[in-house]
Design a protein around this motif. Structure first.
Motif, short mmCIF file in Angstrom:
data_model
loop_
_atom_site.label_atom_id
_atom_site.label_comp_id
_atom_site.label_asym_id
_atom_site.label_seq_id
_atom_site.Cartn_x
_atom_site.Cartn_y
_atom_site.Cartn_z
N GLU A 194 38.22 24.16 8.65
CA GLU A 194 37.99 22.93 7.89
C GLU A 194 36.73 23.06 7.04
O GLU A 194 35.69 23.51 7.52
N ASN A 253 34.35 20.73 4.34
CA ASN A 253 34.07 19.38 3.85
C ASN A 253 32.99 19.44 2.80
O ASN A 253 32.06 20.24 2.90
N CYS A 254 33.12 18.58 1.79
CA CYS A 254 32.07 18.45 0.78
C CYS A 254 31.69 16.98 0.68
O CYS A 254 32.56 16.12 0.56
N GLU A 255 30.38 16.74 0.71
CA GLU A 255 29.86 15.39 0.59
C GLU A 255 28.99 15.28 -0.66
O GLU A 255 28.26 16.21 -0.99
N ASN A 307 32.22 11.63 1.54
CA ASN A 307 33.13 12.78 1.51
C ASN A 307 33.96 12.79 0.23
O ASN A 307 34.60 11.79 -0.10
N LEU A 332 35.75 15.91 -0.57
CA LEU A 332 36.78 16.93 -0.38
C LEU A 332 36.86 17.32 1.08
O LEU A 332 35.83 17.51 1.73
N THR A 333 38.08 17.42 1.59
CA THR A 333 38.34 18.02 2.89
C THR A 333 39.46 19.02 2.69
O THR A 333 40.51 18.67 2.16
N ILE A 346 28.02 21.07 1.54
CA ILE A 346 29.28 21.70 1.95
C ILE A 346 29.09 22.22 3.36
O ILE A 346 28.07 22.82 3.69
N SER A 347 30.08 21.95 4.21
CA SER A 347 30.04 22.42 5.59
C SER A 347 31.43 22.91 6.00
O SER A 347 32.44 22.48 5.44
N TRP A 348 31.45 23.85 6.93
CA TRP A 348 32.72 24.32 7.47
C TRP A 348 32.62 24.52 8.98
O TRP A 348 31.54 24.66 9.53
N SER A 351 29.90 27.01 12.91
CA SER A 351 29.85 26.19 11.70
C SER A 351 28.67 26.59 10.84
O SER A 351 27.75 27.28 11.29
N SER A 365 26.45 24.90 7.12
CA SER A 365 26.38 23.88 6.08
C SER A 365 25.22 24.22 5.15
O SER A 365 24.27 24.90 5.55
#
Length: 103
Positions: free
Chosen positions: A46, A48-50, A55, A57-58, A86-88, A95, A97
């Protein structure tokens, strides 16, 4: 070392985000050339962009994404100086970020 490099630029009414993620992205089907044993699956699941905490984008990924994946997308509503994060998370629970300012 797994990391994320981000570049975000504002142009007219949209922001273009480009991210390069350092990750081995093993499918679980590759074999170690020396031992012949399969390399266990290890891939980002996964992303994610904030933008300023919201948020935008996922992305849900599987093992078919290449090593050190590159992600590029656009969204509306960002301004120069705003924060992008951005985190994954991968299938092993690891993880990463990173944050950057929109230029």
């Amino acid at each position: 070392m797994m990391s994320i490099k981000i570049r975000a630029t504002a142009k007219q009414d949209s922001v273009t985000v480009k991210a390069l993620m350092s990750h081995p992205m093993h499918t679980g089907l590759q074999k170690n050339k020396k031992t012949g044993e399969k390399i266990p699956a290890h891939f980002i699941q996964e992303v994610n962009c904030e933008h300023n905490g919201n948020n935008v984008l996922t992305a849900l990924w599987g093992p078919a994404i290449s090593k050190n994946p590159y992600l590029s997308f656009k969204f509306k509503g960002g301004n120069k100086g705003d924060t992008i994060k951005i985190s994954w998370v991968d299938n092993k629970g690891e993880s990463a970020s990173e944050e950057a300012q929109i230029r």
